[in-house]
Motif scaffolding. Structure first.
Motif, PDB file in Angstrom:
ATOM      1  N   VAL A 136      17.358  23.872  45.508  1.00  0.00           N
ATOM      2  CA  VAL A 136      17.366  25.296  45.859  1.00  0.00           C
ATOM      3  C   VAL A 136      18.352  26.060  44.977  1.00  0.00           C
ATOM      4  CG1 VAL A 136      16.595  25.024  48.254  1.00  0.00           C
ATOM      5  CG2 VAL A 136      19.022  24.778  47.705  1.00  0.00           C
ATOM      6  N   ARG A 138      20.265  28.507  45.971  1.00  0.00           N
ATOM      7  CA  ARG A 138      21.473  28.823  46.736  1.00  0.00           C
ATOM      8  C   ARG A 138      21.587  27.863  47.913  1.00  0.00           C
ATOM      9  NH1 ARG A 138      18.526  33.140  46.026  1.00  0.00           N
ATOM     10  NH2 ARG A 138      17.915  33.258  48.220  1.00  0.00           N
ATOM     11  N   ASP A 142      23.868  30.312  52.667  1.00  0.00           N
ATOM     12  CA  ASP A 142      22.624  31.057  52.490  1.00  0.00           C
ATOM     13  C   ASP A 142      21.522  30.377  53.306  1.00  0.00           C
ATOM     14  OD1 ASP A 142      19.996  31.848  51.034  1.00  0.00           O
ATOM     15  OD2 ASP A 142      21.502  33.145  50.125  1.00  0.00           O
ATOM     16  N   LEU A 144      18.494  30.046  52.558  1.00  0.00           N
ATOM     17  CA  LEU A 144      17.405  29.546  51.709  1.00  0.00           C
ATOM     18  C   LEU A 144      17.053  28.079  51.941  1.00  0.00           C
ATOM     19  CD1 LEU A 144      15.344  30.020  49.466  1.00  0.00           C
ATOM     20  CD2 LEU A 144      17.162  29.543  47.801  1.00  0.00           C
ATOM     21  N   THR A 148      13.356  27.077  53.090  1.00  0.00           N
ATOM     22  CA  THR A 148      12.554  26.164  52.270  1.00  0.00           C
ATOM     23  C   THR A 148      12.016  25.012  53.105  1.00  0.00           C
ATOM     24  OG1 THR A 148      13.917  26.722  50.340  1.00  0.00           O
ATOM     25  CG2 THR A 148      12.566  24.726  50.195  1.00  0.00           C
TER      26      THR A 148
END
Length: 219
Positions: A136, A138, A142, A144, A148
């Protein structure tokens, strides 16, 4: 309805913080940086390696930080040879597998560490979806990495439960909109609730966890 369980790795699947502390101390001691419990909890736990080494070795550049991070992770893998899953974890994983509930790993650790730890713990087959810091742009805090994982699992945030042991990890999980348990291997219940945890547990035998799992899986 519950469709997925998403786990952090260090401090969640296994109480590995003492080994990480030893690895940081081994690598940074010769640099004049003493690592104790206070420094570990205030500066290291839950953070990415670039942020950690930038804080502890601010006079050095990015390339040096990366080199020290690689050295520290190699030291950790050398030291982390006698790991045991957190109490009750296997029961949760086996229950989820029997129920057809998907399982994922979301960690700020590099792939080499994830492969090593899951192999030592005998858990690799339980985690078909593994999100490591290498995959990833970040890392935590974060959201993310969790977003994901949700995408790869094919589930919505309200269909998952996350397990985290650090404020940065909790911020990531809650930022992705996931109901999250704070695992109390390193911090207090008050600290994890302040970080945003919906509930806390000392280990995976926790009655409140099992009540919620059965309630949501039956919904």
């Amino acid at each position: 309805m519950l469709k997925a369980l998403i786990f952090d790795m260090d401090g969640t699947l296994v109480h590995s913080d003492p080994i990480h502390l030893r690895a940081f101390a081994e690598v940074l001691g010769p640099q004049g940086v003493a690592i104790d419990d206070e420094i570990y909890h205030s500066t290291i736990i839950g953070r990415t390696n670039p942020a950690i080494f930038a804080s502890l070795l601010p006079h050095l550049g990015v390339e040096d930080h990366e080199a020290f991070a690689d050295e520290k992770e190699a030291a950790f893998r050398r030291l982390a040879l006698d790991l045991e899953p957190l109490a009750g974890l296997m029961e949760v994983l086996d229950w989820a597998k029997a129920q057809g509930i998907k399982i994922a790993l979301v960690t700020n650790a590099p792939r080499l560490n994830a492969d090593h730890m899951l192999d030592v713990l005998g858990l690799a087959s339980y985690f078909p979806v593994q999100i490591t810091i290498d995959q990833v742009e970040r890392g935590k805090p974060d959201p993310l990495p969790y977003l994901t994982a949700l995408e790869r699992l094919g589930v919505r945030a309200d269909e998952a439960i996350a397990f985290e042991d650090s404020p940065s990890g909790m911020k990531a999980a809650k930022g992705a909109g996931i109901y999250s348990f704070g695992v109390l291997t390193g911090l207090s219940a008050g600290e994890m609730m302040k970080a945003g945890a919906d509930a806390t547990l000392a280990d995976f035998h926790d009655a409140g966890l099992w009540n919620l799992l059965k309630q949501k899986s039956a919904a």
